[in-house]
Design an enzyme around this catalytic site. Structure first.
Site, PDB file in Angstrom:
ATOM      1  N   ASP A 212       0.823  -1.089   0.287  1.00 42.31           N
ATOM      2  CA  ASP A 212       0.309  -0.135   0.390  1.00 42.31           C
ATOM      3  C   ASP A 212       0.687   1.492   0.371  1.00 42.31           C
ATOM      4  O   ASP A 212       1.613   1.028   0.038  1.00 42.31           O
ATOM      5  CB  ASP A 212      -1.060  -0.146   1.730  1.00 42.31           C
ATOM      6  CG  ASP A 212      -2.356   0.608   1.249  1.00 42.31           C
ATOM      7  OD1 ASP A 212      -2.557   1.473   0.049  1.00 42.31           O
ATOM      8  OD2 ASP A 212      -3.368   1.382   1.650  1.00 42.31           O
TER       9      ASP A 212
HETATM   10  C1  BGC Z   1      -4.790   3.451   0.372  1.00 41.10           C
HETATM   11  C2  BGC Z   1      -5.491   2.040  -0.649  1.00 41.10           C
HETATM   12  C3  BGC Z   1      -5.433   3.152  -1.851  1.00 41.10           C
HETATM   13  C4  BGC Z   1      -4.547   3.897  -2.254  1.00 41.10           C
HETATM   14  C5  BGC Z   1      -4.047   4.754  -3.140  1.00 41.10           C
HETATM   15  C6  BGC Z   1      -4.172   3.769   0.590  1.00 41.10           C
HETATM   16  O1  BGC Z   1      -3.360   4.855   1.454  1.00 41.10           O
HETATM   17  O2  BGC Z   1      -4.753   2.525   1.482  1.00 41.10           O
HETATM   18  O3  BGC Z   1      -6.432   2.005  -0.382  1.00 41.10           O
HETATM   19  O4  BGC Z   1      -5.086   2.313  -3.150  1.00 41.10           O
HETATM   20  O5  BGC Z   1      -3.837   4.565  -0.855  1.00 41.10           O
HETATM   21  O6  BGC Z   1      -4.438   5.359  -3.432  1.00 41.10           O
END
Ligand code: BGC
Length: 725
Positions: A284
């Site tokens: 993530d």
């Molecule tokens: C979130 C994810 C998301 C990613 C990209 C992160 O902060 O936890 O769910 O897909 O950002 O935007």
């Protein structure tokens, strides 16, 4: 065809053939695995590492981004969409890549790209997998038309804590229902063919257990058992992986003290060995760096080494891979084979979505214009919104309203566009959102509107009182500000702000019929609202077509059929409260409030009453493994055609470990005309009776089981059966 054209075509065919001979990975006729391997054989370690670098695009840093692309430091891109932009970035990448490796474009298309469908929590309240699949499919269609090939969805976390702002992205508290939604969305996003310009690859997230955050506070630590991992968190992953999900994103959180990014147990033993996932695993956002901040890694080099060795293949935004992996390979700390394996999956994803066959496949301006906001997509969002809403109260059948009534539409959400879309709205176009006021004007003859602002004190909501004055019925549109839901949000209270409750009180005191429509992203405390209204419709954040869906339901053009996928507590002090808790020898209820939830899992009213009768099971006693058929008659006792979601639960009466109170094992929608009775049948196989035993194995234990069928988790008919040798 003239001579010149023939020569040109022949020249083109020759060039392509030569190209395919020199570059076997460009040969469409070879299997993808072979193509990827032939490409990897030509790549340096440095080039492979670049494939693992997932970089965000920000318009204000356009030239720095392009410079990184030109230097071959970008493997995939997030936050860049639109055919014109993505085409230009692709062109640049290909111009600078001697192996013809295209970029792949990712984005968070969670419930729509520009045309927004209801939030995932709402969609799950439809219990309609075909409809949810269609909703994901149209979102994919818009996203792909805007130049994207992968979406960071579906989110598969299961939360029992409405304080957590991200509960809106989940499919509710139940692993069985959430698994059905996981499968539906994965199939919807990916369609029949990943290489079609109308589908995108799914990235299921957040692996695993993110939702067990302490006190529902986003990013706070998690501490949960392996039993909880198996029973609650893994089932939706199993379903989505079986449905072919192409990629996985790891969680921000930890399991057993180890950040998911560094968990070989999660990323290898569970994901690869147990769940048989064979696609791409990414971090993530910045998790390789977060581990340093939270004290689980001293520096970026260690993070990169641990991450890659523990199964992470793509680094979202931290740069730790691109900055450190080459050196780690040169020093012998990381083997070239690990890098190659990671690059294999990163490249394979690009092959799967068809980018090697046509790197510009997704960048067609004409298609972009035709698809985005098309009638087909708006209709799918309208149908989805209509089925997602849950009728929670309808005293004296105040709903549906008749068209001759004078109706006032008031409150902070009466004319809302932006907030009706909820959160995670990608490039959601607020100007296209149908407000409740607009929807009601379409559906009814005598409508007055008096909108207030979210923060307007109740005493100053003059427009609301003015509009209400001459009305027979007042539709009060209340809700949560979207600033309180989504990522990085958590609340201690789960109630509406005081100014809204006061506004409702004042309107109620006027003696008019009051219908409250709620717009929110988490289960809310509703006791005050229920006591101050005749009807309550839970509309969630319904998206672009929300106002029309609300109006159709309130006016009886559609009949409510949604059922809650998440228990509504009476107060936040009851959290966590959910239907499938473990049994216990006693039940020390909270002494200061009424026992039980405000609304149980599976609850939802209709304008019809549905009768359940004649429940039967194919056998009272059978050998383990024998399929059990359960039937029940459902009668529509109302005056409208309607859909009833029939739910089947199983209670394991005695097991070798403490069993749950009950667990959802099947559900089915049935549409009935007025007065009609239909027999609904379910066939239960072994899976319906399995329990995770004391050796952590899913098994059916001999003994008695109660099968329950009903309209929600609390109102059921029951039959006992015995399973044995
Ligand atoms: C979130 C994810 C998301 C990613 C990209 C992160 O902060 O936890 O769910 O897909 O950002 O935007």
């Amino acid at each position: 065809m003239n001579k010149k054209t023939v020569i040109t075509i022949l020249a083109l065919v020759c060039t392509l053939t030569l190209h395919a001979e020199n570059k076997p990975w460009m040969n469409k006729n070879l299997p993808i695995r072979e193509r990827v391997n032939s490409l990897l054989d030509q790549m340096t370690v440095k080039e492979m590492i670049a494939e693992l670098n997932l970089v965000p695009y920000y318009a204000e840093q356009d030239s720095a981004f392009r410079a990184a692309v030109a230097k071959g430091r970008v493997g995939a891109v997030l936050k860049a969409s639109g055919t014109a932009l993505n085409r230009s970035l692709q062109k640049l990448a290909l111009k600078n890549n001697h192996l013809s490796i295209p970029l792949m474009f990712h984005e968070d298309v969670i419930h729509g790209y520009k045309t927004i469908s209801p939030i995932p929590l709402a969609e799950a309240c439809s219990w309609d997998t075909a409809m949810v699949r269609r909703s994901a499919a149209v979102a994919a269609k818009e996203a792909a038309a805007a130049g994207l090939q992968l979406t960071y969805a579906p989110m598969l976390d299961i939360s029992v804590d409405p304080r957590w702002g991200r509960i809106m992205e989940t499919s509710g508290e139940d692993p069985f229902l959430a698994s059905a939604m996981a499968r539906a969305r994965t199939l919807g996003f990916q369609g029949g063919s990943l290489s079609s310009p109308f589908t995108v690859m799914a990235c299921i997230k957040h692996f695993a257990g993110y939702a067990s955050l302490t006190a529902g506070r986003d990013y706070l630590y998690t501490d949960f058992s392996q039993r909880q991992l198996e029973e609650r968190y893994l089932p939706p992953y199993r379903a989505a992986i079986a449905a072919g999900a192409g990629s996985v994103m790891c969680s921000y959180t930890s399991f057993n003290g180890i950040p998911a990014t560094f968990s070989r147990f999660l990323n290898h033993d569970v994901l690869r060995d147990e769940l048989h996932f064979d696609g791409l695993l990414m971090t993530d956002w910045c998790t390789l760096s977060n581990a340093i901040t939270e004290g689980a890694s001293p520096d970026g080099r260690t993070s990169a080494e641990r991450g890659i060795k523990c199964g992470i293949e793509m680094d979202m935004t931290s740069h730790r891979f691109i900055d450190n992996l080459e050196d780690l390979v040169n020093s012998g700390a990381v083997s070239k084979d690990i890098i190659r394996e990671a690059a294999f999956h990163a490249l394979e994803a690009k092959f799967k979505v068809g980018l090697f066959d046509d790197p510009y496949l997704y960048f067609n301006e004409k298609r972009e214009k035709e698809v985005i906001g098309s009638e087909e997509i708006r209709q799918a969002c309208l149908d989805m919104a209509t089925e997602s809403m849950v009728l929670l109260q309808n005293k004296n059948d105040v709903l549906p309203l008749s068209t001759d009534k004078k109706i006032a539409v008031v409150g902070p959400f009466a004319e809302q566009q932006e907030m009706l879309m909820g959160k995670w709205t990608a490039k959601g176009d607020a100007s296209k959102v149908i407000t409740v006021a607009a929807g009601m004007r379409e559906a009814a003859a005598h409508v007055s509107v008096g909108a207030s602002d979210y923060r307007t004190p109740a005493d100053s909501c003059t427009a609301c009182y003015d509009a209400a004055q001459s009305a027979d019925v007042v539709i009060v549109c209340l809700g949560e500000h979207t600033g309180y839901i989504g990522e990085a949000t958590s609340t201690a209270r789960i109630s509406l702000p005081n100014n809204q409750l006061k506004l409702l009180d004042k309107l109620y005191q006027s003696g008019k019929k009051i219908v409250v429509v709620l717009f929110n992203g988490r289960p809310l405390q509703t006791d005050f609202i229920l006591a101050h209204c005749d009807a309550l419709l839970e509309a969630w954040y319904p998206g672009t077509m929300g106002g029309r869906a609300v109006a159709n339901l309130l006016m009886g053009k559609a009949v409510p059929s949604g059922k809650l996928c998440q228990t509504f507590p009476r107060e936040s002090g009851q959290i966590p409260i959910f239907y499938n808790m473990y049994r216990t020898f006693g039940n020390i209820r909270h002494l200061d409030i009424a026992d039980g939830p405000q609304f149980p899992f599976g609850f939802g009213l209709s304008y019809n009453k549905y009768g359940y009768s004649n429940m039967s099971v194919s056998t009272n006693s059978a050998a383990i493994g024998t399929p059990i058929t359960v039937s029940v008659d459902i009668t529509n006792k109302g005056s409208r055609e309607g859909r009833e979601v029939v739910q089947l639960y199983v209670k394991d009466i005695i097991a070798t470990v403490v069993p749950k109170l009950k667990e959802l094992k099947a559900f089915r929608s049935v549409t009935l005309s007025p007065g009609e009775t239909k027999t609904v049948s379910f066939t239960l196989d072994d899976d319906a009776f399995k329990i995770l035993n004391d050796e952590m194995k899913w098994t059916v234990e001999k003994g008695d089981f109660e099968i329950q069928v009903g309209c929600d988790s609390e109102h059921v008919l029951t039959k006992k059966i015995h399973l044995g040798d």
